[in-house]
Scaffold this active site. Structure first.
Site, PDB file in Angstrom:
ATOM      1  N   CYS A  99      10.649  -5.491   4.622  1.00  0.00           N
ATOM      2  CA  CYS A  99       9.580  -5.306   5.614  1.00  0.00           C
ATOM      3  C   CYS A  99       8.524  -6.408   5.483  1.00  0.00           C
ATOM      4  O   CYS A  99       7.876  -6.522   4.445  1.00  0.00           O
ATOM      5  CB  CYS A  99       8.980  -3.911   5.382  1.00  0.00           C
ATOM      6  SG  CYS A  99       7.338  -3.657   6.034  1.00  0.00           S
ATOM      7  N   CYS A 106       4.952  -5.215   4.862  1.00  0.00           N
ATOM      8  CA  CYS A 106       4.846  -4.705   3.484  1.00  0.00           C
ATOM      9  C   CYS A 106       4.582  -5.860   2.515  1.00  0.00           C
ATOM     10  O   CYS A 106       3.790  -5.729   1.582  1.00  0.00           O
ATOM     11  CB  CYS A 106       6.137  -4.001   3.069  1.00  0.00           C
ATOM     12  SG  CYS A 106       6.541  -2.564   4.071  1.00  0.00           S
TER      13      CYS A 106
END
Length: 100
Positions: free
Chosen positions: A24, A27
């Protein structure tokens, strides 16, 4: 991990859980921000990262639908949750507002 997770969130010290995934992009952007938050707040808060791919059951239990999702706990109570990336200042403000 569930028993230890309960132990972690039942702490008197506030705990910010970062549910993330290695694939991600947002993230990965949030990681260094949380390091800065930890540096700013020192021992006042614990920050724990939880990989949703390795802890799918826990993520499901916490109703994490997207990553990154941050959840702030203290004494077993969820004080705040947010999906997406926030700035260091925004995260620190939320934590201080919730624990003071």
């Amino acid at each position: 991990m569930n028993n230890s997770f309960q132990d972690i969130i039942n702490s008197e010290k506030p705990v910010l859980i970062d549910f993330f995934a290695t694939w991600c992009g947002p993230c990965q952007m949030l990681g260094p921000v949380l390091t800065q938050v930890k540096d700013s707040l020192g021992g006042r808060v614990s920050i724990i990262k939880v990989d949703v791919d390795k802890n799918q059951e826990l993520a499901a239990t916490q109703q994490v639908r997207g990553v990154p999702t941050m959840i702030l706990f203290q004494n077993g109570q969820q004080l705040w949750r947010q999906s997406g990336v926030l700035s260091k200042e925004e995260i620190i403000k939320v934590i201080l507002d919730k624990i003071n």
